[in-house]
Design an enzyme around this catalytic site. Structure first.
Site, PDB file in Angstrom:
ATOM      1  N   GLU A   1      -8.841 -10.597  -8.100  1.00  0.00           N
ATOM      2  CA  GLU A   1      -7.930  -9.459  -7.944  1.00  0.00           C
ATOM      3  C   GLU A   1      -6.804  -9.507  -8.980  1.00  0.00           C
ATOM      4  OE1 GLU A   1      -8.948  -9.012  -3.176  1.00  0.00           O
ATOM      5  OE2 GLU A   1      -6.928  -9.650  -3.743  1.00  0.00           O
TER       6      GLU A   1
ATOM      7  N   PHE B   1     -15.495   2.853   7.181  1.00  0.00           N
ATOM      8  CA  PHE B   1     -14.135   3.299   6.851  1.00  0.00           C
ATOM      9  C   PHE B   1     -13.853   3.262   5.348  1.00  0.00           C
ATOM     10  CE2 PHE B   1     -13.977  -1.240   8.033  1.00  0.00           C
ATOM     11  CZ  PHE B   1     -13.407  -1.801   6.890  1.00  0.00           C
TER      12      PHE B   1
ATOM     13  N   HIS C   1      -1.649  -5.467   1.413  1.00  0.00           N
ATOM     14  CA  HIS C   1      -2.880  -6.228   1.156  1.00  0.00           C
ATOM     15  C   HIS C   1      -2.507  -7.612   0.633  1.00  0.00           C
ATOM     16  CE1 HIS C   1      -6.766  -7.366  -0.603  1.00  0.00           C
ATOM     17  NE2 HIS C   1      -6.059  -7.779  -1.644  1.00  0.00           N
TER      18      HIS C   1
ATOM     19  N   ARG D   1      -1.182 -14.756   3.804  1.00  0.00           N
ATOM     20  CA  ARG D   1      -1.910 -14.046   4.868  1.00  0.00           C
ATOM     21  C   ARG D   1      -1.186 -14.190   6.207  1.00  0.00           C
ATOM     22  NH1 ARG D   1      -6.554 -10.764   3.937  1.00  0.00           N
ATOM     23  NH2 ARG D   1      -7.507 -11.640   5.804  1.00  0.00           N
TER      24      ARG D   1
ATOM     25  N   ARG E   1       2.807  -6.894   9.147  1.00  0.00           N
ATOM     26  CA  ARG E   1       2.076  -5.853   9.891  1.00  0.00           C
ATOM     27  C   ARG E   1       2.522  -5.798  11.350  1.00  0.00           C
ATOM     28  NH1 ARG E   1      -3.730  -7.520   7.257  1.00  0.00           N
ATOM     29  NH2 ARG E   1      -3.699  -6.168   5.419  1.00  0.00           N
TER      30      ARG E   1
ATOM     31  N   THR F   1      -5.343  -8.215  10.255  1.00  0.00           N
ATOM     32  CA  THR F   1      -5.739  -6.921   9.674  1.00  0.00           C
ATOM     33  C   THR F   1      -5.311  -5.758  10.565  1.00  0.00           C
ATOM     34  OG1 THR F   1      -7.637  -7.992   8.638  1.00  0.00           O
ATOM     35  CG2 THR F   1      -7.708  -5.585   8.820  1.00  0.00           C
TER      36      THR F   1
ATOM     37  N   TYR G   1     -12.030  -2.682  -3.666  1.00  0.00           N
ATOM     38  CA  TYR G   1     -12.588  -2.850  -2.318  1.00  0.00           C
ATOM     39  C   TYR G   1     -14.122  -2.869  -2.329  1.00  0.00           C
ATOM     40  CZ  TYR G   1      -8.100  -2.532   0.144  1.00  0.00           C
ATOM     41  OH  TYR G   1      -6.835  -2.787   0.638  1.00  0.00           O
TER      42      TYR G   1
ATOM     43  N   ASN H   1      -1.897  -0.150   7.345  1.00  0.00           N
ATOM     44  CA  ASN H   1      -1.336  -1.475   7.651  1.00  0.00           C
ATOM     45  C   ASN H   1      -0.463  -2.064   6.537  1.00  0.00           C
ATOM     46  OD1 ASN H   1      -3.366  -2.167   5.927  1.00  0.00           O
ATOM     47  ND2 ASN H   1      -4.464  -3.510   7.339  1.00  0.00           N
TER      48      ASN H   1
ATOM     49  N   LYS I   1       0.835  -1.201   0.000  1.00  0.00           N
ATOM     50  CA  LYS I   1       0.000   0.000   0.000  1.00  0.00           C
ATOM     51  C   LYS I   1       0.878   1.263   0.000  1.00  0.00           C
ATOM     52  CE  LYS I   1      -3.859  -2.390   2.274  1.00  0.00           C
ATOM     53  NZ  LYS I   1      -4.646  -2.509   3.535  1.00  0.00           N
TER      54      LYS I   1
END
Ligand code: ADP
Length: 148
Positions: A126, A57, A115, A85, A102, A91, A49, A112, A9
């Site tokens: 995706e 949010f 993704h 993951r 993270r 998250t 998203y 964070n 990100k």
């Protein structure tokens, strides 16, 4: 072989974490099958998203994702969605174990750093959205040193 979509990100790019993050996936043994430094516009971020559009949010999340360049990647390997993951962590960085990306590099849930697709099906979607031309077709010569 399974593939996943991983995105560093804008905060990860700004903070100079690109090499560190790519290194973690490489050192694990996964193969990089697509890589793109790209700034996305609002409609694109909203599409990525879309499942979260009802969340309070959502607008802040879209603002964050379009605030600077991101590094979009396809990573390939056995169980790469689930293991990816785990490498990323929970998250909320406050709940991410040390040793995860993270857990090591983030504090706030809204910053964070990274993704990763949450299922094989969302990875397929995706990858289709971010890499319309598909993955780069190559095989690592280390394959038999990583897989039995
Ligand atoms: P993940 O990215 O771990 O799959 P989600 O799909 O639930 O998590 O959420 C997508 C992204 O939305 C998160 O990575 C985070 O950047 C942001 N986000 C999630 N929950 C919140 C929240 N409560 N406040 C701010 N941002 C959030």
């Amino acid at each position: 072989m399974e593939q996943t979509f991983i995105m560093i990100k804008p905060d990860g790019v700004q903070r100079g974490l690109v090499g560190e993050i790519i290194g973690r996936f490489e050192k694990k043994g996964f193969s990089l099958k697509g890589l793109n430094l790209i700034t996305v516009d609002r409609p694109f971020a909203e599409k990525h998203y879309a499942d979260l559009s009802a969340k309070p949010f959502f607008n802040g999340l879209v603002e964050y994702i379009i605030s600077g360049p991101v590094v979009a990647m396809i990573w390939e390997g056995k169980n790469v969605v689930t293991t990816g993951r785990k490498i990323i962590g929970a998250t909320n960085p406050a709940e991410s174990a040390p040793g995860t990306i993270r857990g090591d590099f983030a504090i706030d849930i809204g910053r964070n750093v990274i993704h990763g697709s949450d299922s094989v099906e969302s990875a397929r979607k995706e990858i289709g959205l971010w890499f319309p031309d598909g993955p780069i077709n190559w095989q690592s010569s280390l394959h038999s040193w990583i897989y039995e």
